[in-house]
Design an enzyme around this catalytic site. Structure first.
Site, short mmCIF file in Angstrom:
data_model
loop_
_atom_site.label_atom_id
_atom_site.label_comp_id
_atom_site.label_asym_id
_atom_site.label_seq_id
_atom_site.Cartn_x
_atom_site.Cartn_y
_atom_site.Cartn_z
NE ARG A 95 -2.38 -1.95 3.13
CZ ARG A 95 -2.81 -2.18 4.37
NH1 ARG A 95 -3.83 -1.51 4.85
NH2 ARG A 95 -2.20 -3.07 5.13
CG ASN A 151 39.38 41.61 7.16
OD1 ASN A 151 38.62 41.48 6.20
ND2 ASN A 151 39.15 42.45 8.15
CE1 TYR A 196 37.39 20.54 -11.89
CE2 TYR A 196 35.74 22.02 -12.81
CZ TYR A 196 36.32 20.77 -12.73
OH TYR A 196 35.83 19.75 -13.51
#
Ligand code: UD1
Ligand code: CA
Length: 452
Positions: free
Chosen positions: A15, A375, A385
């Protein structure tokens, strides 16, 4: 004496209309079957045997630290239990029988059952419940004196028997040896042509033993899940339970009904959670944090006094007193040390950020090892990449990175160095150096007038 648990989970779950085995559907972020296993372990069960059949491979891959028993053909609940006979040969003790599709049961309820079973000194105790709607359940048939006689399945019941609202929850305690002896006598002579586990009760009683019944205090704990509708009901109940527990442990939820916290999440005292926040998986949050609104944390380990709003963080670690957001994505493999400040529109992936460093606005930091007190100016990007491979960027302590800097990895900026705004850094910046890597500005005098 040992307490052994058998969990029946071989059925199809037709079900659910799903490719996923029913018992792997998640409730409160955890597979139903895992809820059942965890509750059993909580009662002090020493071995858990899970009977699997349909979708067996997926179940094996998703569930750890239990023994699996294969039931190749689903011939009924009695047959399913019988499949564990070899694994339990020669063992004495008490066996707790559970179903894999009842994620709402609690350790407290099971403890009460096991306790009542041993106090009554009987061979079999069935956990029953008074169900407002008993349809589909096996009915408890009691004699005049109240003693349990047998269980009649819905499909085998007479009209009078169907009126009974005390039902079999499918949860039992048995003396192991008595159970297997009775199971051998079970036949499949019934409306469904199945070997019913429920038939053992009558067999044990006819053998001269009394059957004990323990009535569940809260029937909702015994509800089985057969459909997506019932799954949604269980989800609601479990989420409310989790939220209630957290609040009683000192967590503030501004609006529990719109806060979604998975079953195994841990949260420290005085943490305040604003609405529409999802805290999922193996997440651990410290004390005194302020989280949300609109945040999603998956498998995050977070320290104390963190403030985070409108963020998505997954598979990462965040230290104490970090402030994050709004609109921040912290991706897997990231470790953020204490007192770091991450402002708006920042993405960090697979990086280490040192103590008290600041990434206030609009940065992409990927595959980077950053020291303390750095910072990072607005718009800084680690160019990690080259289209084929990923490379790391290393930034030493107290470096100042000017706005709109590109750091082309692999590259290192050593401790105390400064980078002029708008630089594209392609080679090492030595300690305490200033690097400027941008075209020099040229001004053309009176250019506008000449153009006219
Ligand atoms: C069963 C009980 C019923 C009880 C109800 C409570 C029987 C005969 N009936 O009915 O009295 O009121 O549970 O929810 O036991 N399973 C197997 N192998 C099988 C058949 C079933 O592992 O061959 C597993 C299922 O995956 C499920 C559990 O046993 O987890 C119960 O089976 P199900 O078919 O749902 O039984 P019910 O008809 O609900
Ligand atoms: Ca069922």
């Amino acid at each position: 004496m040992d307490l052994i648990t058998i969990i029946l989970a071989a059925g199809k779950g037709t079900r659910m209309k799903s490719d996923l085995p029913k018992v792997l559907h998640k409730v409160c972020g955890k597979p139903m079957l895992q809820h059942v296993i965890d509750a059993a372990k909580g009662v002090g069960s020493t071995r858990e045997l899970v009977v699997i059949g349909s979708g067996a491979e997926l179940v094996r891959q998703s569930i750890a630290d239990v023994e699996f028993v294969m039931q190749t053909e689903q011939l009924g609940t009695g047959h399913a239990v019988l499949c564990t006979r070899d694994a339990l040969a020669g063992i004495d003790g008490t066996v707790l029988i559970l179903c894999g599709d009842t994620p709402l049961l609690t350790t407290e309820m099971l403890s009460r059952l096991v306790e009542e079973h041993s106090k009554a000194a009987v061979k079999a105790t069935v956990l029953t419940a008074m169900m407002p709607d008993a349809a589909g359940y096996g009915r408890i048939i009691r004699a005049e004196d109240g003693a349990v006689e047998k269980i009649v399945e819905h499909k085998d019941a007479t009209e009078d028997e169907l009126k009974i609202c005390e039902v079999n929850t499918g949860i039992y305690c048995f003396d192991l040896k008595t159970l297997f002896a009775a199971l051998e006598q079970v036949t499949n002579d019934n409306a469904q042509g199945e070997y019913y586990l429920t038939d053992v009760l009558e067999i044990i009683r006819r053998g001269g033993d009394k059957i004990n019944a323990a009535i569940a205090e809260d029937f909702t704990e015994t509800l089985g899940i057969n459909s997506r509708q019932q799954l949604a009901v269980a989800e609601k109940i479990l989420r409310r339970r989790k939220n209630d527990r957290l609040m009683s442990e000192g967590v503030t939820l501004m609006d529990p009904s719109s806060t979604f916290i998975d079953a195994d999440v841990e949260i420290g005292r005085d943490t305040v959670i604003y609405p529409f926040t999802w805290i999922e998986g193996a997440t651990k949050i410290g004390a005194g944090c302020t989280l949300g609104p609109n945040s999603r944390l998956q498998n995050v380990t977070m320290g104390d006094r963190v403030t985070a709003q409108f963020i998505y963080a997954h598979d990462c670690e965040i230290g104490d007193e970090v402030t994050i957001g709004p609109y921040v994505h912290i991706r897997p493999g990231t470790k953020i040390s204490s007192k770091v400040k991450i402002g708006n529109f920042v993405e960090i992936k697979n990086s280490n950020i040192g103590v008290s460093s600041k990434l206030p606005h609009l940065q992409y930091i990927g595959d980077c090892d950053m020291g303390a007190g750095v910072n990072v100016g607005c718009g800084t990007v680690t160019c990690n990449y080259d289209g084929k491979k990923k490379f790391r960027t290393t930034i030493g302590d107290n470096v100042f990175v000017g706005c709109n800097t590109n750091l082309v990895a692999p590259v290192e900026v050593e401790e105390g160095a400064y980078i002029g705004a708008g630089s594209t850094i392609t080679k090492r910046v030595p300690k305490d150096n200033l690097a400027i890597a941008r075209a020099r500005q040229v001004n053309f005098a009176d250019w506008a007038d000449k153009r006219k």
